[in-house]
Design an enzyme around this catalytic site. Structure first.
Site, PDB file in Angstrom:
ATOM      1  N   ASN A   7       0.859  -1.069  -0.009  1.00  0.00           N
ATOM      2  CA  ASN A   7       0.073  -0.099  -0.011  1.00  0.00           C
ATOM      3  C   ASN A   7       0.864   1.059  -0.112  1.00  0.00           C
ATOM      4  OD1 ASN A   7      -1.769   2.024   0.477  1.00  0.00           O
ATOM      5  ND2 ASN A   7      -2.766   1.248   2.234  1.00  0.00           N
ATOM      6  N   ARG A  90      -2.622  -2.025  -3.546  1.00  0.00           N
ATOM      7  CA  ARG A  90      -3.766  -1.269  -3.389  1.00  0.00           C
ATOM      8  C   ARG A  90      -3.848  -0.288  -4.158  1.00  0.00           C
ATOM      9  NH1 ARG A  90      -5.163   3.267   1.240  1.00  0.00           N
ATOM     10  NH2 ARG A  90      -7.489   3.380   0.457  1.00  0.00           N
ATOM     11  N   HIS A 179     -12.759   2.790  -0.041  1.00  0.00           N
ATOM     12  CA  HIS A 179     -12.781   1.702   0.990  1.00  0.00           C
ATOM     13  C   HIS A 179     -13.674   0.491   0.605  1.00  0.00           C
ATOM     14  CE1 HIS A 179     -13.175   5.318   4.261  1.00  0.00           C
ATOM     15  NE2 HIS A 179     -11.693   4.788   3.940  1.00  0.00           N
ATOM     16  N   HIS A 205     -17.567   2.063   7.912  1.00  0.00           N
ATOM     17  CA  HIS A 205     -16.241   2.069   7.975  1.00  0.00           C
ATOM     18  C   HIS A 205     -15.808   3.443   8.618  1.00  0.00           C
ATOM     19  CE1 HIS A 205     -11.958   1.125   6.386  1.00  0.00           C
ATOM     20  NE2 HIS A 205     -11.872   2.476   6.847  1.00  0.00           N
ATOM     21  N   ASN A 208     -10.093   7.387  10.280  1.00  0.00           N
ATOM     22  CA  ASN A 208      -9.710   8.629   9.950  1.00  0.00           C
ATOM     23  C   ASN A 208     -10.489   9.466   9.022  1.00  0.00           C
ATOM     24  OD1 ASN A 208      -8.108  10.816  10.594  1.00  0.00           O
ATOM     25  ND2 ASN A 208      -6.131   9.852   9.706  1.00  0.00           N
ATOM     26  N   ARG A 238     -11.850  15.972   6.970  1.00  0.00           N
ATOM     27  CA  ARG A 238     -12.330  16.327   6.017  1.00  0.00           C
ATOM     28  C   ARG A 238     -14.031  16.414   6.241  1.00  0.00           C
ATOM     29  NH1 ARG A 238     -11.220  10.678   3.024  1.00  0.00           N
ATOM     30  NH2 ARG A 238      -8.945  10.736   3.101  1.00  0.00           N
ATOM     31  N   PHE A 281     -10.186  10.665  17.239  1.00  0.00           N
ATOM     32  CA  PHE A 281     -11.570  10.601  18.260  1.00  0.00           C
ATOM     33  C   PHE A 281     -11.234  10.454  19.542  1.00  0.00           C
ATOM     34  CE2 PHE A 281     -15.048  10.791  15.248  1.00  0.00           C
ATOM     35  CZ  PHE A 281     -14.314  10.865  13.947  1.00  0.00           C
ATOM     36  N   GLY A 328     -10.734   1.918  12.658  1.00  0.00           N
ATOM     37  CA  GLY A 328     -10.392   2.473  13.995  1.00  0.00           C
ATOM     38  C   GLY A 328     -11.284   2.716  14.981  1.00  0.00           C
ATOM     39  N   GLY A 330     -14.723   2.444  14.536  1.00  0.00           N
ATOM     40  CA  GLY A 330     -15.840   1.322  14.395  1.00  0.00           C
ATOM     41  C   GLY A 330     -15.435   0.133  15.351  1.00  0.00           C
ATOM     42  N   GLU A 331     -14.400  -0.202  15.047  1.00  0.00           N
ATOM     43  CA  GLU A 331     -13.597  -1.494  15.952  1.00  0.00           C
ATOM     44  C   GLU A 331     -13.469  -1.332  17.503  1.00  0.00           C
ATOM     45  OE1 GLU A 331     -10.297  -2.940  13.768  1.00  0.00           O
ATOM     46  OE2 GLU A 331     -11.509  -2.646  11.956  1.00  0.00           O
ATOM     47  N   ASN A 332     -12.994   0.096  17.799  1.00  0.00           N
ATOM     48  CA  ASN A 332     -12.562   0.150  19.080  1.00  0.00           C
ATOM     49  C   ASN A 332     -13.578   0.883  19.911  1.00  0.00           C
ATOM     50  OD1 ASN A 332      -9.860  -1.246  18.871  1.00  0.00           O
ATOM     51  ND2 ASN A 332      -9.643   0.160  17.236  1.00  0.00           N
ATOM     52  N   GLU A 381      -8.255  -5.383   4.761  1.00  0.00           N
ATOM     53  CA  GLU A 381      -8.092  -5.317   3.366  1.00  0.00           C
ATOM     54  C   GLU A 381      -6.914  -5.863   2.829  1.00  0.00           C
ATOM     55  OE1 GLU A 381      -8.645  -1.125   5.017  1.00  0.00           O
ATOM     56  OE2 GLU A 381      -9.099  -0.566   3.074  1.00  0.00           O
TER      57      GLU A 381
END
Ligand code: ADP
Length: 397
Positions: A7, A90, A179, A205, A208, A238, A281, A328, A330-332, A381
């Site tokens: 990547n 990627r 994504h 997803h 960041n 963004r 976040f 990041g 969503g999982e944590n 990914e």
């Protein structure tokens, strides 16, 4: 089989050597500050990290540094680069051309170059990574996997912008979405967890960069990002969706040029812009705990927009079987998941506070009896890239 997943960003290169069948990772690393000085962080599971300062004037030196350490007698995980069966890259923007991954040859490289005007920030860097690998591993097949490809199944009503149609036809103006590799992976896992291949799934997803995707019967039918990755929900830096009048107004009021204005929308907006605190976040939540009102508004805005998209996609698909959180945030972050789903009870989506304490592991966090399942699925990914690479290279031989 051993696949090297690459990547490449403008000044960085992430790599991961893995087995596409088992998902086992032999080694992975990050080359940073390419073109400035050069830093390598190399990880092998079960061993200490290796950090080195290595001169990296270009991606060519970066890939060589990664290959050298992977074959080094001291830290190596392979004896020779000949053990690498193929590389999977990627590539961010596949434009209207790529609806699936492809073997990299001259024609594919030309087509990726043609997509540069659509992905000016990412595609040139992705191409430098491809070229560096082609030079370093002349006999090794290379495959390109596109962030946009999964979304090419969207129907015209979802991807068409309401502008004069000649721009859509002549200039490839349309929603592409990003994504895609992540949405494809987590929606596939969700359908498997539900044991329902034709499930209606909303993937969130949230990292960041953040995007949502509506997946029906395994296909992306809508997504929140657009021709570029600025659209949709507010992100770290963004803006997300914005009325173009704001852009016109600020440009004329302050005399900004296009570049200045797009920099503001890409790098100084989102939760960083509202809070003035951070794009991260975790920092926002810390500031909120100390009573920072702007940080609170930033998080509220983010949560509100994500919830709005979930409602929109449920309406677009005529229902939803599962809402999936990944990346990041969503999982944590159990607290952000909880805030987003609060207010979705009318849809039949309810979280169990205890199950929702999970971090970074696959879990069904919905309340017993919740009609809509709420799932946490760590994205992978790299595994999708490795599997696509294996499949395409397998077909060739
Ligand atoms: P990228 O879009 O760069 O791939 P990631 O998916 O890695 O980003 O997500 C990075 C973001 O995840 C960080 O900016 C941070 O805000 C967020 N994050 C990570 N862990 C937590 C956590 N425990 N709580 C809240 N946010 C988190």
């Amino acid at each position: 089989m051993k696949i090297l997943v690459i990547n490449a960003g403008s000044s960085s290169l992430k790599y991961q050597l893995m087995d596409p069948e088992t998902g086992d990772v032999f080694a992975k690393g990050l080359c940073e500050r390419i073109g400035i000085d050069g830093k390598l962080n190399h990880k092998v599971p079960g061993r200490d990290d290796i950090n080195r300062d290595i001169s990296m004037p270009s991606h060519a030196e970066a890939i060589n540094a990664a290959l050298n350490i992977m074959v080094s007698p001291e830290h190596g995980v392979i004896k020779s680069t000949d053990e690498i069966d193929a590389c999977g890259h990627r590539v961010v923007h596949g434009g209207p051309t790529f609806s699936s991954s492809c073997l990299i040859d001259d024609k594919c490289i030309e087509a990726i170059k043609k997509c540069i005007p659509l992905g000016p920030l990412h595609n040139p860097a992705n191409l430098t990574g491809i070229e560096a690998c082609l030079t370093a591993m002349k006999k090794t097949p290379q495959v390109a996997v596109f962030d946009t490809a999964f979304h090419m199944t969207m129907p015209p009503k979802a991807y068409t912008y309401a502008v004069p149609f000649e721009y859509c036809e002549k200039d490839d103006v349309r929603r592409y979405g990003f994504h895609g590799t992540s949405h494809r992976y987590v929606s596939g896992r969700a359908a498997a967890m539900l044991n329902k291949p034709d499930a209606k799934i909303i993937c969130c997803h949230l990292g960041n960069g953040s995007s949502l995707c509506a997946v029906s019967n395994g296909k992306s039918v809508d997504t929140s990002m657009g021709l570029g990755p600025l659209a949709g929900v507010p992100m770290g830096t963004r803006s997300g969706d914005i009325d173009v009048t704001v852009v016109e107004y600020l440009m004329s009021r302050y005399g900004y040029g296009i570049k200045e204005m797009t920099d503001i929308l890409n790098k100084k907006s989102g939760v960083l812009g509202i809070s003035g605190v951070s794009s991260d976040f975790r920092d926002l939540e810390e500031a909120i705990a100390k009573g920072n009102k702007r940080a609170e508004l930033a998080l509220e805005k983010f949560v509100y927009e994500v919830r709005k998209y979930i409602g929109a996609y449920a309406a677009a698909m005529g229902g939803v079987d599962a809402i999936v959180f990944t990346a990041g945030v969503g999982e944590n972050s159990s607290s952000i998941r909880e805030k987003i789903t609060r207010g979705l009870e009318y849809l039949g989506a309810e979280i169990d506070p205890d199950k929702n304490k999970t971090r970074g592991a696959e879990a069904d966090v919905s309340k017993a009896g919740s009609k809509v399942k709420v799932l946490v699925i760590p994205t992978n990914e790299e595994l999708v890239i490795a599997k696509d690479t294996q499949e395409i290279v397998g077909k060739k031989h």
